[in-house]
Design a protein around this motif. Sequence first.
Motif, PDB file in Angstrom:
ATOM      1  N   ILE A   1      38.163  51.558  31.257  1.00 35.65           N
ATOM      2  CA  ILE A   1      36.764  51.244  31.522  1.00 35.65           C
ATOM      3  C   ILE A   1      36.292  50.282  30.443  1.00 35.65           C
ATOM      4  N   LYS A   2      35.894  49.093  30.857  1.00 40.27           N
ATOM      5  CA  LYS A   2      35.421  48.087  29.908  1.00 40.27           C
ATOM      6  C   LYS A   2      33.931  48.286  29.676  1.00 40.27           C
ATOM      7  N   GLY A   7      27.739  46.235  33.835  1.00 40.86           N
ATOM      8  CA  GLY A   7      29.014  46.703  34.373  1.00 40.86           C
ATOM      9  C   GLY A   7      29.987  45.563  34.558  1.00 40.86           C
ATOM     10  N   TYR A   8      31.268  45.814  34.291  1.00 35.90           N
ATOM     11  CA  TYR A   8      32.299  44.785  34.418  1.00 35.90           C
ATOM     12  C   TYR A   8      32.655  44.614  35.884  1.00 35.90           C
ATOM     13  N   MET A   9      32.467  43.399  36.397  1.00 34.96           N
ATOM     14  CA  MET A   9      32.656  43.140  37.821  1.00 34.96           C
ATOM     15  C   MET A   9      33.842  42.213  38.043  1.00 34.96           C
ATOM     16  N   ARG A  38      35.442  40.533  41.498  1.00 35.19           N
ATOM     17  CA  ARG A  38      35.375  40.339  42.956  1.00 35.19           C
ATOM     18  C   ARG A  38      35.971  38.989  43.306  1.00 35.19           C
ATOM     19  N   GLU A  73      34.415  36.636  36.765  1.00 33.69           N
ATOM     20  CA  GLU A  73      34.730  37.964  36.251  1.00 33.69           C
ATOM     21  C   GLU A  73      33.996  38.173  34.938  1.00 33.69           C
ATOM     22  N   PHE A  81      30.788  40.855  32.683  1.00 38.73           N
ATOM     23  CA  PHE A  81      29.736  41.871  32.684  1.00 38.73           C
ATOM     24  C   PHE A  81      28.495  41.320  33.383  1.00 38.73           C
ATOM     25  N   ASN A  90      29.436  46.894  38.192  1.00 37.10           N
ATOM     26  CA  ASN A  90      30.609  47.612  38.681  1.00 37.10           C
ATOM     27  C   ASN A  90      30.256  48.692  39.703  1.00 37.10           C
ATOM     28  N   ARG A 105      29.446  49.739  43.462  1.00 39.85           N
ATOM     29  CA  ARG A 105      29.683  49.169  44.799  1.00 39.85           C
ATOM     30  C   ARG A 105      28.368  49.009  45.552  1.00 39.85           C
TER      31      ARG A 105
END
Length: 58
Positions: free
Chosen positions: A7-8, A17-19, A21, A26, A28, A52, A54
């Motif tokens: 978990i970053k 949150g680190y995303m 997609r 890519e 935070f 992060n 959904r």
Amino acid sequence: MNETKEIKVSTTDPDSGYMIRDGKPEGFFYLDHRTVDLKYNLITDVHVTPGNVRDSVP
């Protein structure tokens, strides 16, 4: 069998949150989820989540 998940966490903004997609940068981020009035397309509500989370959760 126990699997560990990395978990970053941002050192400057731990609420983000680190995303990751496809087709997106890519890193935070935060995401905003909007409720829109169907007749006039006016935004009536906004809910902000870490990047992060959904889209189906809020």
